[in-house]
Design a protein around this motif. Structure first.
Motif, PDB file in Angstrom:
ATOM      1  N   GLU A   1       8.059   1.831 -12.086  1.00 48.06           N
ATOM      2  CA  GLU A   1       7.153   2.368 -12.746  1.00 48.06           C
ATOM      3  C   GLU A   1       6.277   3.110 -12.044  1.00 48.06           C
ATOM      4  N   LEU A   2       5.566   3.944 -13.048  1.00 47.54           N
ATOM      5  CA  LEU A   2       4.430   4.508 -12.010  1.00 47.54           C
ATOM      6  C   LEU A   2       2.938   3.989 -12.695  1.00 47.54           C
ATOM      7  N   ARG A   3       1.500   4.616 -12.252  1.00 46.24           N
ATOM      8  CA  ARG A   3       1.208   4.292 -12.195  1.00 46.24           C
ATOM      9  C   ARG A   3      -0.258   5.079 -11.642  1.00 46.24           C
ATOM     10  N   GLU A   4      -1.024   5.888 -12.911  1.00 41.99           N
ATOM     11  CA  GLU A   4      -2.307   7.577 -11.812  1.00 41.99           C
ATOM     12  C   GLU A   4      -2.674   6.758 -10.885  1.00 41.99           C
ATOM     13  N   SER A   5      -3.476   4.966 -11.274  1.00 45.22           N
ATOM     14  CA  SER A   5      -3.612   4.585 -10.327  1.00 45.22           C
ATOM     15  C   SER A   5      -3.017   5.034  -8.481  1.00 45.22           C
ATOM     16  N   GLY A   6      -1.981   4.884  -8.285  1.00 44.95           N
ATOM     17  CA  GLY A   6      -1.154   5.177  -6.870  1.00 44.95           C
ATOM     18  C   GLY A   6      -0.078   3.508  -7.014  1.00 44.95           C
ATOM     19  N   LEU A   7       0.270   3.773  -7.936  1.00 52.33           N
ATOM     20  CA  LEU A   7       1.173   2.064  -7.172  1.00 52.33           C
ATOM     21  C   LEU A   7       1.969   2.859  -8.298  1.00 52.33           C
ATOM     22  N   VAL A   8       3.168   2.302  -7.311  1.00 53.62           N
ATOM     23  CA  VAL A   8       4.930   2.746  -8.051  1.00 53.62           C
ATOM     24  C   VAL A   8       5.867   1.330  -7.713  1.00 53.62           C
ATOM     25  N   LYS A   9       6.342   0.942  -8.361  1.00 48.33           N
ATOM     26  CA  LYS A   9       6.855  -0.492  -8.018  1.00 48.33           C
ATOM     27  C   LYS A   9       8.752   0.347  -8.095  1.00 48.33           C
ATOM     28  N   VAL A  10       8.970  -0.218  -7.021  1.00 49.71           N
ATOM     29  CA  VAL A  10      10.241   0.247  -6.864  1.00 49.71           C
ATOM     30  C   VAL A  10      11.836  -1.151  -6.389  1.00 49.71           C
ATOM     31  N   LYS A  11      12.603  -1.560  -6.996  1.00 49.22           N
ATOM     32  CA  LYS A  11      13.151  -1.754  -7.774  1.00 49.22           C
ATOM     33  C   LYS A  11      14.429  -1.205  -6.318  1.00 49.22           C
ATOM     34  N   THR A  12      15.175  -2.280  -6.009  1.00 52.23           N
ATOM     35  CA  THR A  12      15.535  -2.561  -5.095  1.00 52.23           C
ATOM     36  C   THR A  12      17.704  -2.503  -4.999  1.00 52.23           C
ATOM     37  N   GLY A  13      17.672  -2.551  -5.911  1.00 51.02           N
ATOM     38  CA  GLY A  13      18.903  -2.654  -6.888  1.00 51.02           C
ATOM     39  C   GLY A  13      19.342  -2.478  -7.961  1.00 51.02           C
ATOM     40  N   THR A  14      20.621  -2.337  -9.010  1.00 52.34           N
ATOM     41  CA  THR A  14      20.678  -2.369 -10.281  1.00 52.34           C
ATOM     42  C   THR A  14      20.659  -3.646 -11.478  1.00 52.34           C
ATOM     43  N   ALA A  15      21.321  -4.379 -10.252  1.00 46.62           N
ATOM     44  CA  ALA A  15      20.856  -6.198 -10.759  1.00 46.62           C
ATOM     45  C   ALA A  15      20.029  -6.434 -11.566  1.00 46.62           C
ATOM     46  N   ARG A  16      20.101  -7.158 -12.634  1.00 49.35           N
ATOM     47  CA  ARG A  16      18.070  -7.721 -13.353  1.00 49.35           C
ATOM     48  C   ARG A  16      17.562  -8.101 -12.739  1.00 49.35           C
ATOM     49  N   ASN A  17      18.225  -8.951 -11.771  1.00 47.11           N
ATOM     50  CA  ASN A  17      16.992  -9.962 -10.826  1.00 47.11           C
ATOM     51  C   ASN A  17      16.697  -9.279  -9.238  1.00 47.11           C
ATOM     52  N   ALA A  18      17.362  -7.942  -9.628  1.00 43.49           N
ATOM     53  CA  ALA A  18      16.984  -7.662  -7.262  1.00 43.49           C
ATOM     54  C   ALA A  18      15.207  -7.423  -7.575  1.00 43.49           C
ATOM     55  N   HIS A  19      15.554  -7.718  -6.427  1.00 42.49           N
ATOM     56  CA  HIS A  19      13.570  -7.152  -6.156  1.00 42.49           C
ATOM     57  C   HIS A  19      13.359  -5.940  -5.941  1.00 42.49           C
ATOM     58  N   ALA A  20      11.515  -6.338  -7.069  1.00 43.00           N
ATOM     59  CA  ALA A  20      10.894  -5.066  -6.926  1.00 43.00           C
ATOM     60  C   ALA A  20       9.605  -5.058  -5.852  1.00 43.00           C
ATOM     61  N   TYR A  21       9.772  -4.346  -5.476  1.00 47.70           N
ATOM     62  CA  TYR A  21       7.833  -3.746  -4.039  1.00 47.70           C
ATOM     63  C   TYR A  21       7.482  -3.551  -5.313  1.00 47.70           C
ATOM     64  N   ASP A  22       5.967  -3.568  -4.800  1.00 47.34           N
ATOM     65  CA  ASP A  22       4.611  -2.896  -6.150  1.00 47.34           C
ATOM     66  C   ASP A  22       3.898  -2.333  -4.226  1.00 47.34           C
ATOM     67  N   VAL A  23       4.293  -0.680  -4.358  1.00 47.14           N
ATOM     68  CA  VAL A  23       4.167   0.114  -3.268  1.00 47.14           C
ATOM     69  C   VAL A  23       2.777   0.918  -3.931  1.00 47.14           C
ATOM     70  N   ARG A  24       1.447   1.158  -2.704  1.00 49.12           N
ATOM     71  CA  ARG A  24       0.146   1.320  -3.373  1.00 49.12           C
ATOM     72  C   ARG A  24      -0.454   2.958  -2.526  1.00 49.12           C
ATOM     73  N   PHE A  25      -0.419   3.235  -3.157  1.00 51.54           N
ATOM     74  CA  PHE A  25      -0.800   4.675  -2.468  1.00 51.54           C
ATOM     75  C   PHE A  25      -1.979   4.478  -2.058  1.00 51.54           C
ATOM     76  N   GLU A  26      -2.584   4.781  -0.804  1.00 47.49           N
ATOM     77  CA  GLU A  26      -4.546   4.898  -0.595  1.00 47.49           C
ATOM     78  C   GLU A  26      -4.497   5.791  -1.415  1.00 47.49           C
ATOM     79  N   GLU A  27      -4.163   6.986  -1.291  1.00 46.06           N
ATOM     80  CA  GLU A  27      -4.901   8.529  -2.130  1.00 46.06           C
ATOM     81  C   GLU A  27      -3.908   8.979  -3.353  1.00 46.06           C
ATOM     82  N   PRO A  28      -4.264   8.608  -4.527  1.00 42.00           N
ATOM     83  CA  PRO A  28      -3.113   8.555  -5.765  1.00 42.00           C
ATOM     84  C   PRO A  28      -2.663   9.731  -5.358  1.00 42.00           C
ATOM     85  N   ALA A  29      -3.511  11.597  -4.992  1.00 45.31           N
ATOM     86  CA  ALA A  29      -3.969  12.636  -4.938  1.00 45.31           C
ATOM     87  C   ALA A  29      -2.115  12.555  -4.858  1.00 45.31           C
ATOM     88  N   ALA A  30      -1.895  11.901  -3.509  1.00 45.43           N
ATOM     89  CA  ALA A  30      -0.242  12.178  -2.640  1.00 45.43           C
ATOM     90  C   ALA A  30       0.680  11.742  -3.686  1.00 45.43           C
TER      91      ALA A  30
END
Length: 311
Positions: free
Chosen positions: A233-262
């Motif tokens: 998942e990607l959002r213009e506000s600077g949020l990226v969801k990173v899923k750590t595995g291929t399994a449906r129940n694999a954990h996902a992290y919401d990583v926030r960029f302090e500067e969305p431009a980066a």
């Protein structure tokens, strides 16, 4: 509530607000060779005496367990339980006892009586008959074990003490405290155990305010970690969801960029594999419970690495 009960409650309230009068009353009672005890204390003494008499003939005898919840407040004089109170209060009480006991404890309502509003409940008997055990004395029930811990925590809250010892139980009790505050109610809790023991605790506005103060976050704990996975998942506000595995129940992290431009300069795409170096921040309350977690992007990681901790 009878006229006598109402008069006694008003008198005790006045004595609590006037230490000099309370001391004078206590001295007079002592001089008269008597003491002031409420009906719950008298009943507890009678139960203990009754059990002792029965066990003289039947050593494994037990009394029926009962939980009494006494609600006091502006709207409790009628000795009735309002539906919204029941929905908000009874389930948190049951949940708190279960957490304190370390096993599910189910309660059933057996009656409501006057004396403010008094709720009578008891543990639901287990469907599966317990296995026989070779003990000289009957085992303590899960409900009784839970009530021992629960009443200690409530007493500590009411005394505005440190409650970190009961951190796992704090949230269920805090839920109950907030429900009481919503309806302007104080709670008196009395447990009558099967082995004759009696446990009592009271949660008033003082204890509720202490719980509220403890709930506030007081410090942050930071740690640098590496998150490796696939962008889902990607959002213009600077949020990226990173899923750590291929399994449906694999954990996902919401990583926030302090500067969305980066994030935009990286030109990431859904499904891309990434290795992020992030700051993992937990905000802790006064009990030591994590109230929020944040993952903030610090930069790219040179290579994939296992995560050093679970959120």
């Amino acid at each position: 509530m009878t006229t006598g009960d109402s008069w006694r409650e008003r008198r005790r309230a006045l004595l609590r607000d006037d230490p000099v009068a309370a001391e004078t009353a206590a001295r007079l009672l002592d001089d008269m060779g008597t003491e002031e005890r409420d009906e719950e204390e008298v009943e507890a003494e009678h139960r203990a005496a009754r059990l002792a008499a029965v066990r003289a003939y039947e050593p494994d005898a037990r009394l029926d367990e009962e939980l009494r919840l006494r609600l006091t407040g502006p709207d409790t004089e009628g000795g009735a339980l309002r539906f919204q109170w029941g929905d908000a209060l009874l389930s948190p009480v049951e949940n708190a006892i279960s957490v304190a006991a370390g096993t599910p404890v189910h309660l059933e309502l057996t009656g409501i009586s006057r004396g403010s509003t008094v709720i009578h409940a008891r543990p639901v008997p287990s469907v599966t008959p317990p296995e026989p055990v070779a003990l000289e004395a009957p085992p303590t029930s899960a409900a009784s074990t839970g009530m021992q811990t629960l009443t200690r925590l409530i007493a500590a809250l009411e005394a505005e003490q440190d409650v970190r010892e009961w951190s796992r139980l704090f949230d269920p009790v805090d839920t109950l405290a907030r429900a009481l505050g919503t309806y302007g109610l104080d709670l008196g809790m009395t447990w009558y155990g099967g082995d004759g023991d009696t446990r009592r605790a009271r949660l008033t506005e003082r204890g509720r305010r202490h719980a509220e103060r403890l709930r506030e976050t007081t410090r942050a704990r930071d740690q640098e970690i590496i998150i490796s996975g696939r962008i889902t998942e990607l959002r213009e506000s600077g949020l990226v969801k990173v899923k750590t595995g291929t399994a449906r129940n694999a954990h996902a992290y919401d990583v926030r960029f302090e500067e969305p431009a980066a994030l935009l300069r990286m030109r990431p795409g859904l499904g891309d594999n990434v290795h992020f170096r992030v700051r993992f921040r937990q905000r802790l309350d006064a009990v030591g419970i994590a109230r929020s977690t944040e993952y903030t992007y610090l930069g790219p990681a040179a290579e994939q690495s296992s995560l050093p901790l679970e959120p």
